[in-house]
Design a protein around this motif. Sequence first.
Motif, PDB file in Angstrom:
ATOM      1  N   GLY A 289       0.812  -1.171  -0.074  1.00  0.00           N
ATOM      2  CA  GLY A 289       0.059   0.034  -0.049  1.00  0.00           C
ATOM      3  C   GLY A 289       0.795   1.201   0.123  1.00  0.00           C
ATOM      4  N   VAL A 290       1.713   1.239   0.826  1.00  0.00           N
ATOM      5  CA  VAL A 290       2.833   2.427   0.751  1.00  0.00           C
ATOM      6  C   VAL A 290       3.408   2.425  -0.469  1.00  0.00           C
ATOM      7  CG1 VAL A 290       4.881   3.214   1.824  1.00  0.00           C
ATOM      8  CG2 VAL A 290       3.176   2.273   3.256  1.00  0.00           C
ATOM      9  N   LEU A 291       3.652   1.458  -1.131  1.00  0.00           N
ATOM     10  CA  LEU A 291       4.689   1.634  -2.529  1.00  0.00           C
ATOM     11  C   LEU A 291       3.494   2.300  -3.416  1.00  0.00           C
ATOM     12  CD1 LEU A 291       6.293  -1.731  -2.706  1.00  0.00           C
ATOM     13  CD2 LEU A 291       7.367   0.472  -2.525  1.00  0.00           C
ATOM     14  N   ILE A 292       2.232   2.097  -3.337  1.00  0.00           N
ATOM     15  CA  ILE A 292       1.466   2.666  -4.594  1.00  0.00           C
ATOM     16  C   ILE A 292       0.696   3.962  -3.976  1.00  0.00           C
ATOM     17  CG2 ILE A 292       1.083   0.244  -5.185  1.00  0.00           C
ATOM     18  CD1 ILE A 292      -1.758   0.543  -3.982  1.00  0.00           C
ATOM     19  N   GLY A 293       1.173   4.378  -2.749  1.00  0.00           N
ATOM     20  CA  GLY A 293       0.846   5.688  -2.490  1.00  0.00           C
ATOM     21  C   GLY A 293      -0.047   5.938  -1.451  1.00  0.00           C
ATOM     22  N   PHE A 294      -0.214   5.015  -0.416  1.00  0.00           N
ATOM     23  CA  PHE A 294      -0.841   5.063   0.899  1.00  0.00           C
ATOM     24  C   PHE A 294       0.273   5.903   1.643  1.00  0.00           C
ATOM     25  CE2 PHE A 294      -1.763   3.091   5.265  1.00  0.00           C
ATOM     26  CZ  PHE A 294      -3.169   3.854   5.218  1.00  0.00           C
ATOM     27  N   ARG A 295      -0.408   6.839   2.398  1.00  0.00           N
ATOM     28  CA  ARG A 295       0.525   7.786   3.295  1.00  0.00           C
ATOM     29  C   ARG A 295      -0.327   7.972   4.602  1.00  0.00           C
ATOM     30  NH1 ARG A 295       3.379   6.165   0.179  1.00  0.00           N
ATOM     31  NH2 ARG A 295       4.549   7.234  -1.410  1.00  0.00           N
ATOM     32  N   PRO A 296       0.021   7.112   5.743  1.00  0.00           N
ATOM     33  CA  PRO A 296      -0.618   7.085   6.885  1.00  0.00           C
ATOM     34  C   PRO A 296       0.021   8.295   7.791  1.00  0.00           C
ATOM     35  CG  PRO A 296       0.860   5.370   6.980  1.00  0.00           C
ATOM     36  CD  PRO A 296       0.816   5.662   5.367  1.00  0.00           C
ATOM     37  N   THR A 297      -0.806   9.028   8.573  1.00  0.00           N
ATOM     38  CA  THR A 297      -0.338  10.117   9.341  1.00  0.00           C
ATOM     39  C   THR A 297       0.020   9.733  10.843  1.00  0.00           C
ATOM     40  OG1 THR A 297      -2.403  10.870   9.572  1.00  0.00           O
ATOM     41  CG2 THR A 297      -1.565  11.631   7.794  1.00  0.00           C
ATOM     42  N   ALA A 298      -0.146   8.560  11.093  1.00  0.00           N
ATOM     43  CA  ALA A 298      -0.042   7.947  12.330  1.00  0.00           C
ATOM     44  C   ALA A 298       1.200   8.511  13.327  1.00  0.00           C
ATOM     45  CB  ALA A 298      -0.162   6.513  12.615  1.00  0.00           C
TER      46      ALA A 298
ATOM     47  N   LEU B 147      -4.414   5.224  11.926  1.00  0.00           N
ATOM     48  CA  LEU B 147      -3.708   5.169  10.854  1.00  0.00           C
ATOM     49  C   LEU B 147      -3.712   6.483  10.047  1.00  0.00           C
ATOM     50  CD1 LEU B 147      -3.388   1.781   9.400  1.00  0.00           C
ATOM     51  CD2 LEU B 147      -1.801   2.857  10.713  1.00  0.00           C
ATOM     52  N   LEU B 148      -5.094   7.381  10.096  1.00  0.00           N
ATOM     53  CA  LEU B 148      -5.307   8.476   9.397  1.00  0.00           C
ATOM     54  C   LEU B 148      -5.987   9.543  10.027  1.00  0.00           C
ATOM     55  CD1 LEU B 148      -6.574   6.353   6.311  1.00  0.00           C
ATOM     56  CD2 LEU B 148      -4.543   7.505   6.229  1.00  0.00           C
ATOM     57  N   GLY B 149      -5.998   9.400  11.395  1.00  0.00           N
ATOM     58  CA  GLY B 149      -6.468  10.534  12.342  1.00  0.00           C
ATOM     59  C   GLY B 149      -8.050  10.751  12.180  1.00  0.00           C
ATOM     60  N   THR B 150      -8.782  10.171  11.692  1.00  0.00           N
ATOM     61  CA  THR B 150     -10.278  10.050  11.376  1.00  0.00           C
ATOM     62  C   THR B 150     -10.878   9.998  12.993  1.00  0.00           C
ATOM     63  OG1 THR B 150     -10.532   7.906  10.801  1.00  0.00           O
ATOM     64  CG2 THR B 150     -10.538   9.247   9.300  1.00  0.00           C
ATOM     65  N   PRO B 151     -11.880  10.602  13.219  1.00  0.00           N
ATOM     66  CA  PRO B 151     -12.360  10.474  14.777  1.00  0.00           C
ATOM     67  C   PRO B 151     -12.592   9.059  15.287  1.00  0.00           C
ATOM     68  CG  PRO B 151     -13.545  12.097  13.389  1.00  0.00           C
ATOM     69  CD  PRO B 151     -13.060  11.349  12.446  1.00  0.00           C
ATOM     70  N   LEU B 152     -12.359   8.532  16.092  1.00  0.00           N
ATOM     71  CA  LEU B 152     -12.663   7.262  16.827  1.00  0.00           C
ATOM     72  C   LEU B 152     -13.913   6.982  17.407  1.00  0.00           C
ATOM     73  CD1 LEU B 152      -8.987   6.303  17.999  1.00  0.00           C
ATOM     74  CD2 LEU B 152     -10.184   5.252  16.180  1.00  0.00           C
ATOM     75  N   GLY B 153     -14.334   8.115  18.160  1.00  0.00           N
ATOM     76  CA  GLY B 153     -15.684   7.652  18.840  1.00  0.00           C
ATOM     77  C   GLY B 153     -15.526   6.717  19.867  1.00  0.00           C
ATOM     78  N   TRP B 154     -16.793   5.871  19.785  1.00  0.00           N
ATOM     79  CA  TRP B 154     -16.831   4.485  20.479  1.00  0.00           C
ATOM     80  C   TRP B 154     -16.019   3.409  19.842  1.00  0.00           C
ATOM     81  CZ3 TRP B 154     -18.208   4.631  25.493  1.00  0.00           C
ATOM     82  CH2 TRP B 154     -18.927   5.896  25.894  1.00  0.00           C
ATOM     83  N   ASN B 155     -15.871   3.693  18.634  1.00  0.00           N
ATOM     84  CA  ASN B 155     -15.216   2.460  17.766  1.00  0.00           C
ATOM     85  C   ASN B 155     -14.185   1.617  18.480  1.00  0.00           C
ATOM     86  OD1 ASN B 155     -16.791   2.512  15.492  1.00  0.00           O
ATOM     87  ND2 ASN B 155     -15.630   4.666  15.183  1.00  0.00           N
ATOM     88  N   ALA B 156     -13.153   2.335  19.295  1.00  0.00           N
ATOM     89  CA  ALA B 156     -11.884   1.799  19.815  1.00  0.00           C
ATOM     90  C   ALA B 156     -12.599   0.835  20.887  1.00  0.00           C
ATOM     91  CB  ALA B 156     -11.093   2.485  20.421  1.00  0.00           C
TER      92      ALA B 156
END
Length: 278
Positions: free
Chosen positions: A148-157, A240-249
């Motif tokens: 994924g990183v090789l094809i352009g995935f750029r996580p912000t973690a 990985l991308l900084g979207t809101p977690l809410g109760w998901n965790a």
Amino acid sequence: MTTITAPRPTAQGSRQSYVVADAITMLRRNLLHMIRYPGLSVFTIVGPVVILLMFVFVFGGTLGAGLPGVDPAGGREAYLAYVMPGILAITIAGTAGGTATTVSMDMTEGITARFRTMAISRAAVLAGHVLGNTIQAIIAVALVLAVGVLIGFRPTATPLEWLAAFGLIALIAFSITWLAVGMGMQAKSVETASNLPLLLVLLPFLGSGFVPTESMPAGLQFFAEYQPFTPMVETLRGLLLGTPLGWNALLALGWCVLITIIGYVWSMVIYERKSVRA
């Protein structure tokens, strides 16, 4: 078959001291099996990579343009970021097929019956499969993530978020593997055991792994929002991308604990029942 040396029989009170050693022995056996028969391991990596490339480069432009707040011109890049957590979930679920298959092979070929006659902890026999597959799943996720990183995935973690993400990945793999062990022991044949875990692979497709649940019809949306893989995927996406977690965790952790308990109890009940019959 790898030779297993049973620990010296001891009194019941001291028998528990051998459980960890037994589990390590069974883990070594399963890791050697994975190395000697790499076909299933390769498939768990190649399959998700093919799905990733197809969805990103064939459908990504259109699907990405439909994501909320995304510029249509950058649809493919946006969709790669969106879909990557779902691909990681599929990678983990895909390893369950190998576990169920190897467990079923051990059952049908009489290897498990042989272990039952030896002074080996019964929990350790199954734990070897679980620990081995968890390690395999983490390696597969790391390789798919690298693609994924090789094809352009750029996580912000951040480093801490990366640690939390891989901790969650390990926990998901651990829980799914216990469920796969139960499937493998319950199955009447190796062919059935290899097919049952395919249901787990479908769940990320029927959740938020590939499209937002809001875009689904009402009935499917209800299922997608409350099935276990949706909070798992959303938690990975948030880490990985900084979207809101809410109760998901919390929901993801809760599902992992529940699946682990179900898989462990199911596996041990079948193992004990077949031990009595033997």
